[in-house]
Design an enzyme around this catalytic site. Structure first.
Site, short mmCIF file in Angstrom:
data_model
loop_
_atom_site.label_atom_id
_atom_site.label_comp_id
_atom_site.label_asym_id
_atom_site.label_seq_id
_atom_site.Cartn_x
_atom_site.Cartn_y
_atom_site.Cartn_z
N HIS A 66 0.73 -1.23 -0.14
CA HIS A 66 -0.06 -0.04 -0.23
C HIS A 66 0.97 1.11 -0.01
CE1 HIS A 66 -4.46 -1.42 1.03
NE2 HIS A 66 -3.56 -2.40 0.72
N PRO A 104 -4.31 1.03 18.84
CA PRO A 104 -4.27 0.37 17.61
C PRO A 104 -4.04 1.70 16.47
CG PRO A 104 -6.48 0.37 18.21
CD PRO A 104 -5.68 0.74 19.54
C1 DHB Z 1 -5.75 -2.03 10.84
C2 DHB Z 1 -5.56 -1.72 12.13
C3 DHB Z 1 -5.00 -0.51 12.47
O1 DHB Z 1 -4.94 -0.32 13.95
C4 DHB Z 1 -4.76 0.29 11.65
O2 DHB Z 1 -4.29 1.35 11.86
C5 DHB Z 1 -4.62 -0.10 10.33
C6 DHB Z 1 -5.36 -1.37 9.92
C7 DHB Z 1 -6.16 -3.47 10.62
O3 DHB Z 1 -6.55 -4.28 11.43
O4 DHB Z 1 -6.39 -3.87 9.26
#
Ligand code: DHB
Length: 394
Positions: free
Chosen positions: A76, A294
């Site tokens: 990507h 995340p």
């Molecule tokens: C995903 C999770 C993330 O925290 C992120 O920033 C980008 C992608 C995922 O689970 O695809």
């Protein structure tokens, strides 16, 4: 009757960090035993994030000729930041000459388990670790229950806790279960997996008046999507129609491709860094040492960066008897850990909308997003952190 086995490095945890460490050690002629309480099936089906930094993808290619990062995974070259009704592309190669790979963690784990088992790694699954013993003699031990419930003692020259955020090894290193710098957030992510082709070629990170949403992917037929929710939300209480509505209003301008929702979960946000990453001959890596929220998908990448440093340090210690790198391990690892903590906190706070946000807070946040996308340095700062800072060498 306790069974006692001996090895040079006892690694607790067969996640990406533990498995890669066992590989790098084997390359240096250092034998290890990896244990994990889970079964292979459980390890291979744990759904986690899906973005590999360029360094991480390069490392997987370097250690594993059969990695599927370029076949099942996809490069990507950018993401879309969406706010104020408009999308803004962050073009990674143009800004920093690097990319990321969308390759879900459970696929990485399938490759790594096949790689290590193919190399006859001593990997023991279904083993529950109960504690660590280190009397300062230079020979720490892991105390565990074998898959059949019988006591197992693994004596080693070094023990590594790669056993995740509920690490059993961590209290031994920090002296307490918490033992770290900690921050909670007033929001969580409602995550789904659904059977439908991607809604957009690249990931969309959207800040909307309804809150944050992330449109990601898993494969040509499965999407992963998240939207900001209250941490107390019970994933079972929302119906499919409500979920699609919540996602769709947060990404105006994109029509989401819908399909059967096959998994739903609520992910809580935490930032954590253990006060200590090493005590004598026991060290922590990955989520055992730190947790990031995340947003930005730093977790697995950061774990692997720890492992690269620790493998160098263990090579010097166990092959040449040189203690300098292991003495400097925590300081060197913390350099990157705090950068990644900041980056994950920054992406999180810039993109999510706090429930109690005032008009001032909201306008300031949009000002921040504008300042990032309208300046090449701003976009480059985001791209540099997202694609990953270079790994420390040697
Ligand atoms: C995903 C999770 C993330 O925290 C992120 O920033 C980008 C992608 C995922 O689970 O695809």
């Amino acid at each position: 009757m306790t069974t006692t086995v001996r090895t040079r490095v006892a690694i607790v945890g067969a996640g990406p960090a533990g498995l890669i460490l066992s590989h790098l050690l084997a390359d240096a002629g250092i034998e290890s035993i990896v244990v994990d309480s889970r079964s292979r099936e459980q390890i291979e089906s744990t759904i986690r994030a899906g973005i590999l930094e360029q360094n991480t993808a390069d490392l997987l290619r370097a250690i594993d000729p059969d990695t599927r990062v370029d076949t099942v995974g996809h490069r990507h070259d950018g993401i879309e930041l969406h706010f104020g009704g408009e999308g803004h592309r962050i073009d990674f190669p143009a800004l920093v000459g690097r990319s990321v790979w969308l390759y879900p963690q459970h696929e990485v784990l399938k490759d790594l388990l096949a790689l290590r088992l193919g190399a006859a790694q001593d990997l023991r699954l279904g083993v529950t670790v109960e504690g660590v013993e280190d009397d300062g003699s230079g020979h720490p031990a892991v105390l565990a229950l074998d898959a059949d419930g019988s006591p197992l003692r693994i004596e080693a020259d070094f023990v590594v806790g790669a056993d995740g955020s509920r690490s059993v090894v961590r209290p031994f290193v920090t002296g307490s279960r918490g033992g770290g710098y900690f921050r909670e957030y007033p929001f969580a992510w409602f995550g789904i997996l659904c059977e439908a082709p991607p809604s957009s070629d690249e990931l969309i990170y959207s800040n909307s008046e309804h809150g944050f949403a992330l449109i990601s992917q898993r494969s040509p037929d499965v999407q992963r999507m998240y939207f900001q929710c209250d941490p107390a939300t019970d994933p079972a209480t929302l119906g499919d129609a409500e979920i699609w509505e919540a996602l769709q209003v947060r990404v105006p301008g994109t029509t989401l491709t819908e399909g059967p929702i096959i998994q739903r979960d609520v992910l809580r946000f935490r930032s954590f860094v253990a006060h200590e990453l090493r005590r004598d001959r026991v060290a922590l890596v990955g989520d055992a040492a730190h947790t990031v929220p995340p947003t930005g998908a730093k977790g697995m990448n950061l774990a692997i960066a720890d492992v690269v440093l620790l493998a160098d340090a263990l090579r010097a210690l166990l092959v040449s008897g040189d203690e300098r790198l292991i003495d400097g391990y925590a300081e060197r690892a913390l350099d990157r850990i705090w950068k990644a903590q900041h980056y994950s906190w920054w992406m999180t706070s810039m993109l999510h909308v706090a429930l109690d946000a005032s008009d001032f807070d909201r306008r300031r946040q949009l000002g921040e997003l504008h300042s990032v996308v309208s300046s090449e340095s701003g976009r480059a700062y985001l791209a540099e952190g997202y694609t990953g800072w270079p790994l420390p060498v040697g």
